[in-house]
Design a protein around this motif. Sequence first.
Motif, mmCIF file in Angstrom:
data_model
loop_
_atom_site.group_PDB
_atom_site.id
_atom_site.type_symbol
_atom_site.label_atom_id
_atom_site.label_comp_id
_atom_site.label_asym_id
_atom_site.label_seq_id
_atom_site.Cartn_x
_atom_site.Cartn_y
_atom_site.Cartn_z
ATOM 1 N N SER A 137 1.000 -0.777 0.241
ATOM 2 C CA SER A 137 -0.052 0.231 0.283
ATOM 3 C C SER A 137 0.704 1.574 -0.053
ATOM 4 O O SER A 137 0.111 2.183 -0.646
ATOM 5 N N GLN A 138 1.892 0.827 0.735
ATOM 6 C CA GLN A 138 2.860 1.954 0.412
ATOM 7 C C GLN A 138 3.199 2.842 -0.736
ATOM 8 O O GLN A 138 3.349 3.558 -1.156
ATOM 9 N N LEU A 139 3.727 1.200 -1.169
ATOM 10 C CA LEU A 139 4.545 1.412 -2.570
ATOM 11 C C LEU A 139 3.942 2.279 -3.741
ATOM 12 O O LEU A 139 4.206 2.887 -4.314
ATOM 13 N N TYR B 91 3.636 5.603 -4.398
ATOM 14 C CA TYR B 91 5.248 6.509 -4.051
ATOM 15 C C TYR B 91 5.548 6.586 -5.953
ATOM 16 O O TYR B 91 5.608 5.492 -6.585
ATOM 17 N N ASN B 92 5.869 7.965 -5.834
ATOM 18 C CA ASN B 92 5.846 7.661 -7.032
ATOM 19 C C ASN B 92 7.401 8.818 -7.256
ATOM 20 O O ASN B 92 7.861 9.636 -8.166
ATOM 21 N N ASN B 93 8.703 8.064 -5.903
ATOM 22 C CA ASN B 93 9.716 8.828 -6.497
ATOM 23 C C ASN B 93 10.889 7.619 -6.345
ATOM 24 O O ASN B 93 10.515 6.043 -6.122
ATOM 25 N N ILE B 94 11.532 8.269 -6.511
ATOM 26 C CA ILE B 94 12.954 7.232 -6.685
ATOM 27 C C ILE B 94 13.311 6.431 -5.160
ATOM 28 O O ILE B 94 13.117 7.366 -3.865
ATOM 29 N N LEU B 95 13.544 4.703 -4.791
ATOM 30 C CA LEU B 95 13.415 4.189 -3.662
ATOM 31 C C LEU B 95 14.833 4.710 -3.226
ATOM 32 O O LEU B 95 15.530 4.283 -4.042
ATOM 33 N N LYS C 158 3.654 2.572 -16.542
ATOM 34 C CA LYS C 158 3.357 4.086 -15.777
ATOM 35 C C LYS C 158 3.879 4.736 -14.707
ATOM 36 O O LYS C 158 4.743 5.581 -14.378
ATOM 37 N N GLN C 159 3.536 3.320 -13.576
ATOM 38 C CA GLN C 159 4.293 4.076 -12.365
ATOM 39 C C GLN C 159 5.375 3.267 -12.295
ATOM 40 O O GLN C 159 6.490 3.284 -10.691
#
Lengths: 312, 321
Positions: free
Chosen positions: A43-45, A48-52, B156-157
């Motif tokens: 659910s967190q991932l 999340y639209n940033n670099i991990l 896309k993601q």
Amino acid sequence: MKTHRSVAEKVFDIVNICILIVIMIAASYPLLYIIFSSLSVPSQLAGYNNILYRPLGLQFDAYYAVLHNKPILIGYRNTIVYTIVGTSLNLIFTTTLAYALSRRGLMLRNSLMIMIVITMFFSGGLIPTYLVMKQLGIVNTWISMVFPGLIGTYNLIIMRTYFQSIPEALEESARIDGASEMKIMVRIMIPLSMPIIAVMILYYGVGHWNSWFNASIYLTKSSLYPLQLVLRNILVTGNTDDLLTSLGTIKGRDMSEIVKSAAIVIATVPILVLYPFLTEVFRQGCHDRRNKRIRIPNGFAQDSFFNLHCSG
Amino acid sequence: MNESIMSKMGSSILPRNKVNVLKRLTRDIIKNKAIYLIALPGIMYYIIYYYWPMLGVTIAFKSFVASKGVFGSPWIGLEHFVNFFKSYYFTRILRNTLVISFYSIVIGFPAPIILALLLNEVRNQVFKRVVQTVTYMPHFISVVVVSGMIIAFTQKQGLFNDVLSVLGVPRENWLLNADWFRAIFVGSDIWQEIGWGSIIYLAALTGIDSSLYEAAKIDGAGRWKQLIHITLPGLLPTIIILLILRMGFVMNVGFEKVILLYSPSTYEKADVISSFVYRKGIIEANYSYATAVGFFNSAVNFIFLLSANKLSKKYSESSLF
């Protein structure tokens, strides 16, 4: 002694190191990303639209699902069997032929060599080869996972070059002591060739572990599928339902991508772990060889892998 | 007069020579029977796996009927070839194969050389070894896993979009965009093979005589000058041999990855000769036609290899044969 380096040289060094660090990050980050995402909470991932740069939360459900999935376990077992049996047969076939072709004064040596090299550039192609396998009746048996590629021609040439570099005097003296051809090969040549055999184990072993194409055309029985073919159905076809059922449906929906990552890690880590061990074998072997003053030939393209480990 | 003598001698000598060869061969086999016996399994493998299918290539000129087998099927001459050359697919797959191969030679081939040169300038041995080990790693990952990663990352993601969105590029499913297929294909190849490919050049670099560098330093050459006048010429034979080998495989685009990654929406730019052979032959069971296409492929390949070899023989000393 102190060496004076100009400013330009220092700048050069710094730029160079920076470039290499960028390359290193580019080479390793995709794998790190997969590891991070396999451990993240779905659910967190999902949002999340940033670099991990670390796992988001921590869960091991994905690994639980992968390790309780029947096709993956069967595939894993099959791959281990194919890799061990296949690599052993590869070694037997490659070593014996390479050894025979390295013997001096054999009349057919050159014609056989030409016959073998031709196959590097000419082959029947996909369909005729498939038809022959069918005619032999090995389609849909484990043999079809082992028989194609029994000898890699590059590897054969590397081994032959290596055997040729071993001084003749060694076998001469064995022959005078009454050793047979078989005995010379098994007792003298093979022990002296352990480093190159380690290289062969690496090449062939990785090949078997990673192969899927032959399985996809020769096998239809899923009980014979190797891991990579099971993985293709999961990663490429995107069929994760089977994996998610063991986790229950509610948890399942967001889990799809994460389960895929876990499957990648499970399939890839063994081969990455194996590599450093074999590197040690090369170093050891090179050390022995240098002490025995056996010259390493400037051989065929790929054995430079070996040369590098011996020169470093 | 002379001619008749010659022919007389010829006719009497030739057969005797043949007998001699046979006799010598039998003697050689008896004398070295242990070695021939050791070689036998390997030779059998080559005959069964490589030479037997070569006979099967004849089905390219036949109308293959499974019940009649390779030898019983009727000949139809060049029909399959003509059909192929006339078909819509011919230009498409030929163009795709050549373009992808061209990209991977122009961009992919120099990449490991550049990495090797950069690594060669590193003085710290530990750092050098770490970079090498890390860049080798991708080589050991299977095509299936790499393709799976590409599919996941280009969504896309996915990771690519995460990185690109930082730069303000709109999110898109890159793999379904035909225009990007080649870039993804070649780029992932470079990612996977750059470290492994650099090994051979690093090995060649260690073979360059270090006294040359010292002499150059005394003459006042900086590191750039040393690179141009010593390192590159020292690498050149290796580069040429590998380039020729690469040219011999121009038509063999890594098709395993193609068939894992392409989809009907990208066929236009992604379908190459070997993936076409796979689709026609294995999936549609169109054996004769697929064999004809495959045969065309290896013929063109061989021409490339021969010409590259000839060129290199002409302009430099190194050649394969």
